[in-house]
Design an enzyme around this catalytic site. Structure first.
Site: not given
Length: 301
Positions: A58, A61, A123, A206, A266
């Protein structure tokens, strides 16, 4: 052509790609709470001491996102100063900054206020728009004032539609991840379990939308070939390549691809797909202005 600015814009675009991948790593490893509920500090400190793996994921990032934000600001300022005759270039520099700012606010809100999965899913999509803006800006800077073939109204409208639909599919994919519904279905491409949960329906929805996205991509590729627009055709061929690989990695995840790099791949593939598609949609849009200019010249000639 502003060569140095173009290369700097390309560098910043790659940086945004890195931010997207690192954000995917945070989600995949459930490291969103790695710095507690403190922002921009991490556990109340500028640099955490004795950090856990989740904290380092975290924190790194946040650091990279912060540096990228400063680079985007510098790029926007440089663009506004150096490129005075191209309004479109300035617009994309501004959009890259605005969407970077919005995704930062949502990211901070997720840490401080523990937002819902539906909000958190925004986000990635917002970051994706910032990346696409940077990519288009870079291409425009390298292109200069080069002319291209006019795009028909039919092909143009479907490029717009495909871009909008892609954003919807991206949102559902992000919602699947934040909801924890990645493995809610047994089997692929159809869910095979007897008892269906809300997560199962979200996951299956999805998949259906992703399948339709492939078919829509094929249709737009067909239109570009029929119109013999080489730039759009080549772009759609690349888009088809990325979306097929993206669907393949989605199946890989469900059928046993538990390694962290698989969902990151992905996310990388859909980022490439959307970036190319966004440029093609804008190229189609600007062709309308050239078509109008050409018609005016014919009328005045």
């Amino acid at each position: 052509m502003h060569k140095k600015l173009a290369f700097f814009s390309g560098f910043v675009t790659l940086g945004m790609m890195l931010v997207l991948i690192m954000g995917g790593t945070v989600t995949k490893t459930d490291s969103g709470d790695g710095c507690g509920t403190d922002w921009p500090l991490c556990h109340g400190k500028l640099i955490p001491t004795n950090p856990s793996v989740e904290t380092m994921i975290e924190y790194s990032h946040r650091v990279v996102s912060g540096i990228e934000g400063l680079l985007i600001i510098a790029l926007a300022i440089w663009t506004f100063i150096a490129v005075k005759h191209r309004v479109d270039v300035k617009i994309f520099a501004f959009l890259a900054f605005i969407f970077m700012l919005i995704q930062s606010i949502i990211g901070a809100g997720a840490v401080i206020w523990q937002q819902s999965d539906a909000i958190l899913a925004l986000h990635f999509g917002i970051s994706l728009v910032s990346f696409a803006s940077l990519l288009i800006l870079t291409i425009l800077l390298f292109e200069g004032d080069r002319e291209h073939k006019v795009v028909s109204r039919r092909l143009r409208s479907h490029l717009y539609g495909l871009s909008i639909y892609t954003m919807i599919v991206v949102y559902t994919g992000a919602y699947v991840r934040h909801l924890g519904a990645t493995y809610a279905c047994v089997g692929w491409p159809i869910c095979e379990q007897e008892v269906w949960t809300f997560e199962s329906y979200v996951q299956m929805g999805h998949r259906v939308m992703a399948g339709l996205l492939v078919l829509y991509t094929l249709y737009v590729l067909y239109l570009s070939r029929k119109e013999m627009n080489r730039l759009i055709e080549r772009g759609m061929m690349a888009s088809l390549f990325f979306i097929l690989l993206q669907v393949g990695t989605g199946a890989w995840i469900v059928l046993g691809g538990h390694a962290t790099y698989v969902p990151l791949l992905h996310a990388f593939l859909i980022t490439c797909y959307f970036g190319i598609l966004s440029y093609l949609a804008y190229h189609a849009y600007r062709s309308t202005d050239r078509q109008s200019d050409s018609q005016l010249k014919d009328m005045n000639g």
